[in-house]
Scaffold this motif. Sequence first.
Motif, PDB file in Angstrom:
ATOM      1  N   THR A 165       0.824  -1.247   0.026  1.00 43.63           N
ATOM      2  CA  THR A 165       0.057   0.091  -0.047  1.00 43.63           C
ATOM      3  C   THR A 165       0.890   1.200  -0.201  1.00 43.63           C
ATOM      4  N   LYS A 166       1.812   1.318   0.886  1.00 44.95           N
ATOM      5  CA  LYS A 166       2.541   2.569   0.775  1.00 44.95           C
ATOM      6  C   LYS A 166       3.817   2.650   0.061  1.00 44.95           C
ATOM      7  N   GLN A 167       4.427   1.396  -0.231  1.00 46.16           N
ATOM      8  CA  GLN A 167       5.645   1.505  -1.027  1.00 46.16           C
ATOM      9  C   GLN A 167       5.786   0.655  -2.273  1.00 46.16           C
ATOM     10  N   GLU A 168       4.677   0.729  -2.944  1.00 38.82           N
ATOM     11  CA  GLU A 168       4.396  -0.189  -4.233  1.00 38.82           C
ATOM     12  C   GLU A 168       5.866   0.071  -5.140  1.00 38.82           C
ATOM     13  N   ALA A 169       6.274   1.197  -5.497  1.00 34.64           N
ATOM     14  CA  ALA A 169       7.227   1.568  -6.184  1.00 34.64           C
ATOM     15  C   ALA A 169       8.628   0.928  -5.855  1.00 34.64           C
ATOM     16  N   ARG A 170       8.717   0.782  -4.634  1.00 35.12           N
ATOM     17  CA  ARG A 170       9.996   0.242  -4.023  1.00 35.12           C
ATOM     18  C   ARG A 170       9.842  -1.179  -4.190  1.00 35.12           C
ATOM     19  N   CYS A 171       8.740  -1.767  -3.935  1.00 32.94           N
ATOM     20  CA  CYS A 171       8.352  -3.368  -3.870  1.00 32.94           C
ATOM     21  C   CYS A 171       8.737  -3.736  -5.305  1.00 32.94           C
ATOM     22  N   ARG A 172       8.159  -3.217  -6.335  1.00 31.02           N
ATOM     23  CA  ARG A 172       8.306  -3.371  -7.635  1.00 31.02           C
ATOM     24  C   ARG A 172       9.782  -3.260  -8.215  1.00 31.02           C
ATOM     25  N   GLU A 173      10.585  -2.246  -7.733  1.00 26.19           N
ATOM     26  CA  GLU A 173      11.902  -2.064  -8.148  1.00 26.19           C
ATOM     27  C   GLU A 173      12.651  -3.178  -7.391  1.00 26.19           C
ATOM     28  N   SER A 174      12.415  -3.718  -6.146  1.00 23.67           N
ATOM     29  CA  SER A 174      13.022  -4.696  -5.497  1.00 23.67           C
ATOM     30  C   SER A 174      13.098  -6.139  -6.371  1.00 23.67           C
ATOM     31  N   ALA A 175      11.879  -6.055  -6.405  1.00 25.47           N
ATOM     32  CA  ALA A 175      11.492  -7.599  -7.321  1.00 25.47           C
ATOM     33  C   ALA A 175      12.119  -7.677  -8.630  1.00 25.47           C
ATOM     34  N   LYS A 176      12.304  -6.541  -9.408  1.00 23.22           N
ATOM     35  CA  LYS A 176      12.668  -6.738 -10.797  1.00 23.22           C
ATOM     36  C   LYS A 176      14.194  -6.704 -10.441  1.00 23.22           C
ATOM     37  N   GLU A 177      15.002  -6.188  -9.444  1.00 17.20           N
ATOM     38  CA  GLU A 177      16.275  -6.634  -9.490  1.00 17.20           C
ATOM     39  C   GLU A 177      16.421  -8.103  -8.879  1.00 17.20           C
ATOM     40  N   ILE A 178      15.723  -8.484  -7.886  1.00 13.60           N
ATOM     41  CA  ILE A 178      15.725 -10.102  -7.558  1.00 13.60           C
ATOM     42  C   ILE A 178      15.578 -10.839  -8.960  1.00 13.60           C
ATOM     43  N   THR A 179      14.414 -10.662  -9.489  1.00 13.38           N
ATOM     44  CA  THR A 179      14.199 -11.431 -10.701  1.00 13.38           C
ATOM     45  C   THR A 179      15.543 -11.397 -11.619  1.00 13.38           C
ATOM     46  N   ARG A 180      16.204 -10.169 -11.863  1.00 14.65           N
ATOM     47  CA  ARG A 180      17.281  -9.887 -12.831  1.00 14.65           C
ATOM     48  C   ARG A 180      18.381 -10.964 -12.353  1.00 14.65           C
ATOM     49  N   GLN A 181      18.593 -10.882 -10.740  1.00 14.35           N
ATOM     50  CA  GLN A 181      19.670 -11.780 -10.540  1.00 14.35           C
ATOM     51  C   GLN A 181      19.427 -13.323 -10.505  1.00 14.35           C
TER      52      GLN A 181
END
Length: 728
Positions: A165-181
């Motif tokens: 709810t409060k940090q969606e953008a940060r969640c998405r950014e972190s998830a994308k980086e994890i997926t890249r790794q």
Amino acid sequence: MTSGGEEDLRLVNRLGESRSPYVRAHASNPVAWQMWGDESLALAKEHNRLLFLSIGYAACHWCHVMERESFASPEIAHLLNAHFIPIKIDREERPDVDAIYMNYVQATNGSGGWPLNVFVTPDLEPVFGGTYWPGPNHSRTAQGSLISHTVGFLEILQKMTDVWTKQEARCRESAKEITRQLRQFAEEGVHSRKVGEKSDEDGLDIDLLEEAYQHFVKKYDTANGGFAIAPKFPTPVNLQFLLRLDQWGNTAVNNIVGEDECKHATLMVVNTLRKMARGGIRDHIGFGFARYSVTKDWSLPHFEKMLYDQAQLLDVYLDAFIVTHDPEMLGAVYDIATYLTEPPMAAATGGFFSAEDADSYPTHTDTEKREGAYYVWTLKELRTVLGDRDGNICARFYGVLSDGNVARENDPHDEFISQNVISITTTPAALAKQVGLAESEVVMILKEGRKRLRAYRDRNRPKPALDDKIVVAWNGLAIGALARTSATLIDIDPEKARRFAKAAEDAANFIRKELFDEESKTLYRVYREGRGDTPGFCDDYAFLIHGLIDLFEATFNDSYLEFADTLQKTQISLFHDPTSSAFFTTRSHPSLLLHLKSGMDAAEPSSNSVSASNLHRLSSLLNDDNYSKLAVETVSAFEAEVMQFPHCFAGMLGSVVMGKLGVQTVVVMGPLKTAKGKVTEGLGVGRTVAWGGSEWLRARNELVGSIPKDKQGVMICADGQCREALSI
């Protein structure tokens, strides 16, 4: 939530639509579970919700615990239904989805397991995951256990709701980086060199077998057998690798690993198998083996019985018997083969069901299931069923104590108070001296006692739930193991040998009839209440081809070899990577975050290690150099990883040897009945066996076709020529 809250989406539980016993068992949950598919994934995007993926299987004990504690909780259900798209997945139906998110959890947590629970973005990228989390209803958890200190599922849901709810953008950014790794990690090793490129040192060599052997020597538990402390998994692929070091029939392996070392490898495996055969991991009153042991001495299992474990253990115990002629190894062979070919595991239609549950009701009047309830005993029960004298004798033999034999620290849910897990703790000879009876009388008491205890158990205890899916991959393993068992026992016990062969043939014929599309030449993965919709994965093709080759060698029925050849061509067309070789686990699909290749062995051998072996064996049987070339390329695709961690690729090391030394084809000539009598002589590591009178094989294999049909005896074919065998 940024959008998509309690007001705009009302989900309902859809799991009644599933055919999976595991998924369907959650149909009455207050959680509004959805099924994996395009519709559910579209809902997540439309309403901008995190997906909560919960992956497990029917025989999983901790999956049932989490279902009781969390998914039956109205409080948990309210949060999941209001803020997430909850999806329940059977890992046995969708191993591709399971593998992707298991990679993530193992990479971030250091370990994995089931239930596997992962929060993912609407783009399917992982945000947070783990395995079992205690729920609001976990009051049965023992005080002071590690579980009581674990963060609860309710807290996790509240935190994930708040973060999205409060940090969606940060969640998405972190998830994308994890997926890249994750993508980068998945690509390492399998792209070490392209198809056709030469290695500086001519690729993988037999020296790797010695490195792998040394690793297992260092890990070996000399007191209890096995190669870990606890928990202990059999990992049959490692046992088979070690057991076969001394069986290659070529001095190259012995020279490199060492003759004494090869014999020591055999001793380590036989000791491990003996400890397991006497331990609580084996069902001594019935048949079969549990999935793993909680304790280092094999005394306390998690009680679920999996088809893939039985099939692989049958193979390993059979190899051990062939090497040692030890009656104890043969007893385990009979035990497992009987378990596979009788109800509940054997389907009346042909084929084998997937698993028996760990949990069951202690009695027909109980309303709460307990782990191992079907398998554990009190001393009072033994005396009641068998009488005081026989009950006390059997209790001494099986290690049954008045206060129970399960340590407190291994009983977090207080399920084993005063209960005993049966294991063999002495010998009939030693027991006879203790009780002052003749050994023959003690043996009879134990034999009759087992029968009476089994009859009592069957009559008075509800059986564990059966996962009655027929999974192609695991059936392939069982077909192969039973076929080999039949071929080995034909001169020892012809009646049992024929029964085991028939079960293997019935399974193969069932799969061809119900799960194979003759027009497209493709497999479907699962049969339950009809054919499922999920197409076959790479392991379905690999394991079934493996089983069909074994079945052909045991029966000389060329329809099985022809079917294997057909499936091999399909597997190549669907899963093979023409750029970097090896086989993807599944076909590419937009709903799959990663396109993985499986090279490392686990509880099951990797699909690529089995595929490489199949290709070498088919190349030998069919005199097809394209198959052997592809086998070498498949192994080479994992060159960097295999060279660094050869013990993690034990199943693939056999193909390294076959790639270097080749595979001999033993061709038996003469009438079919006479030829079948020589099957056992021809079978062995690094060779295949065929009947030279097969019209289909003579047409497919020009080398076999060149042998005169009226030729008698045995021919050895290798390197493009055949010669008469002086001995096999």
